[in-house]
Design an enzyme around this catalytic site. Structure first.
Site, mmCIF file in Angstrom:
data_model
loop_
_atom_site.group_PDB
_atom_site.id
_atom_site.type_symbol
_atom_site.label_atom_id
_atom_site.label_comp_id
_atom_site.label_asym_id
_atom_site.label_seq_id
_atom_site.Cartn_x
_atom_site.Cartn_y
_atom_site.Cartn_z
ATOM 1 N N HIS A 149 17.505 -11.048 27.313
ATOM 2 C CA HIS A 149 18.487 -11.778 28.116
ATOM 3 C C HIS A 149 17.777 -12.937 28.800
ATOM 4 O O HIS A 149 17.305 -12.819 29.943
ATOM 5 C CB HIS A 149 19.143 -10.826 29.135
ATOM 6 C CG HIS A 149 20.229 -11.447 29.949
ATOM 7 N ND1 HIS A 149 21.188 -10.695 30.614
ATOM 8 C CD2 HIS A 149 20.530 -12.736 30.223
ATOM 9 C CE1 HIS A 149 22.012 -11.499 31.246
ATOM 10 N NE2 HIS A 149 21.633 -12.748 31.030
ATOM 11 N N HIS A 172 18.345 -17.352 28.824
ATOM 12 C CA HIS A 172 19.077 -18.536 28.345
ATOM 13 C C HIS A 172 18.057 -19.658 28.179
ATOM 14 O O HIS A 172 17.383 -20.020 29.160
ATOM 15 C CB HIS A 172 20.146 -18.946 29.361
ATOM 16 C CG HIS A 172 21.127 -17.852 29.669
ATOM 17 N ND1 HIS A 172 22.382 -17.810 29.114
ATOM 18 C CD2 HIS A 172 21.027 -16.746 30.458
ATOM 19 C CE1 HIS A 172 23.029 -16.733 29.557
ATOM 20 N NE2 HIS A 172 22.228 -16.072 30.373
ATOM 21 N N HIS A 201 27.978 -10.914 28.383
ATOM 22 C CA HIS A 201 27.790 -10.791 29.831
ATOM 23 C C HIS A 201 29.033 -10.114 30.397
ATOM 24 O O HIS A 201 30.170 -10.554 30.121
ATOM 25 C CB HIS A 201 27.675 -12.160 30.499
ATOM 26 C CG HIS A 201 26.343 -12.836 30.350
ATOM 27 N ND1 HIS A 201 25.777 -13.110 29.143
ATOM 28 C CD2 HIS A 201 25.478 -13.316 31.295
ATOM 29 C CE1 HIS A 201 24.615 -13.727 29.344
ATOM 30 N NE2 HIS A 201 24.410 -13.861 30.638
ATOM 31 N N GLU A 212 28.550 -8.606 35.925
ATOM 32 C CA GLU A 212 27.600 -9.329 36.793
ATOM 33 C C GLU A 212 28.349 -9.632 38.093
ATOM 34 O O GLU A 212 28.027 -9.092 39.146
ATOM 35 C CB GLU A 212 27.116 -10.620 36.119
ATOM 36 C CG GLU A 212 26.135 -11.433 36.971
ATOM 37 C CD GLU A 212 25.753 -12.787 36.342
ATOM 38 O OE1 GLU A 212 26.480 -13.255 35.439
ATOM 39 O OE2 GLU A 212 24.735 -13.368 36.775
ATOM 40 N N ASP A 218 16.664 -13.903 32.556
ATOM 41 C CA ASP A 218 17.936 -14.639 32.645
ATOM 42 C C ASP A 218 17.715 -16.163 32.615
ATOM 43 O O ASP A 218 17.843 -16.775 31.555
ATOM 44 C CB ASP A 218 18.716 -14.210 33.889
ATOM 45 C CG ASP A 218 20.225 -14.435 33.757
ATOM 46 O OD1 ASP A 218 20.676 -14.859 32.682
ATOM 47 O OD2 ASP A 218 20.954 -14.166 34.738
#
Ligand code: HPA
Ligand code: ZN
Length: 317
Positions: A9, A11, A189, A192, A270
């Site tokens: 995970h 980006h 996702h 969250e 992340d």
């Protein structure tokens, strides 16, 4: 540190460090709102997911060419190798670039070429997961999937990211069905900022094999039983959760509870350029907050390997 972690995970646009923002802006003749890095740094204080996403999308305007995406990915891979990452499944947001006139193929070729060449040098294998930007229209998601599948670049999976609340997974049922039919892995996702209902939909409507974040699943005992009994991986991002105020502090992070409940949790960074660090920084924060012994880290590393798509088998039966 041994390269025995899989990062599942992260980006790629979230690895864009301030120095590279200024470098790429100069190279591409793009004017920035801030005169220097010190001024930009003052804006890295977030109230919630949206306040982060606003800066994340603003900064990525400096990425225009295949070489930009190559350099971005190369820098991440070199840093990830020092953090102990031996394999990465990288999120990319093609719609965030095509909306600015940068085609999906340009983005994907740059990322893929870096995975191929720099990955081999750094000892990091990897694949690409193209994400649906869920606050853009469904037709845009479908066009993105067409572009990605038509790019000729090998893709591991389809994901779902960006502003969560108000954009439930079920909006994209058909897009994800098409991705599964095309043989792609599917992740999303959920949980969250959105509630457990978003996690249920990601599993039951999209067929997600992993849930990204998923921390709000703990509010629903039936969901916890499902995640535990099926050992559905959750890609948890502790420093991200603190910086986006999904949890009040690292000491109050639910990770120890998730482990106690027998959930298959993994640790990830992340958007490391925004949230205070890479995988090793997340592990250090957990060690400092909870005093985990080496056995816990061995379990977390083993979970990351089991939850990866390396083997070619689905992460979830
Ligand atoms: N959540 C949702 N979308 C994102 C994130 C995140 O943490 N980072 C980049 N896109
Ligand atoms: Zn994320």
């Amino acid at each position: 540190m041994a390269s025995d972690w899989c990062e599942l995970h992260v980006h790629i646009e979230g690895t864009l460090e301030p120095a590279m923002i200024f470098d790429r802006a100069r190279a591409n003749g793009i004017e920035l709102a801030d005169p220097d890095e010190a001024s930009l740094a003052l804006r890295y204080e977030f109230r919630d997911l949206q306040s982060f996403l606003d800066l994340y999308y603003e900064n990525m305007r400096v990425l225009r060419t295949e070489a930009d995406f190559y350099e971005l990915t190369a820098a991440y891979l070199r840093r990830a190798a020092t953090a102990g990452v031996g394999h990465v499944e990288l999120f990319v947001d093609p719609q965030a670039h095509s909306a600015r006139g940068v085609p999906a193929g340009t983005v994907l070729r740059g990322v893929h070429r870096a995975l191929d060449t720099v990955g081999a040098e750094a000892g990091v294998t990897g694949g690409i997961i193209a994400c649906v930007v869920r606050d853009q229209p469904v037709a845009s998601a479908d066009a993105m999937l067409d572009d990605v599948l038509g790019s000729g670049v090998p893709i591991l999976g389809l994901g779902l990211d960006s502003a969560e609340v108000g954009y439930p997974p079920s909006l994209f049922a058909r897009t994800f069905e098409r991705a599964r039919d095309a043989g792609l892995h599917v992740v999303a996702h959920a949980g969250e900022e959105g509630g457990p209902d978003y996690v249920w939909e990601a599993l039951d409507v999209l067929g997600a094999e992993r849930i990204d974040h998923g921390i709000r699943s703990l509010e629903d005992p039936a969901l916890v039983r499902r995640l535990g009994s099926e050992q559905i991986p959750l890609t948890v991002c502790p420093l991200s959760n603190v910086r986006l105020r999904a949890v009040p502090s690292i000491e109050e992070h639910p990770l120890p509870k998730m482990l106690d409940l027998g959930l298959k949790v993994t640790i990830n960074s992340d958007d490391p350029a925004y949230f205070g660090g890479y995988l090793d920084d997340n592990l250090e924060a957990l060690r400092d907050a909870f005093g985990f012994d080496p056995d816990v880290f061995r379990t977390l590393a083993a979970n990351s390997v089991a939850a990866s798509f390396i083997s070619g088998a689905p992460a979830r039966a």
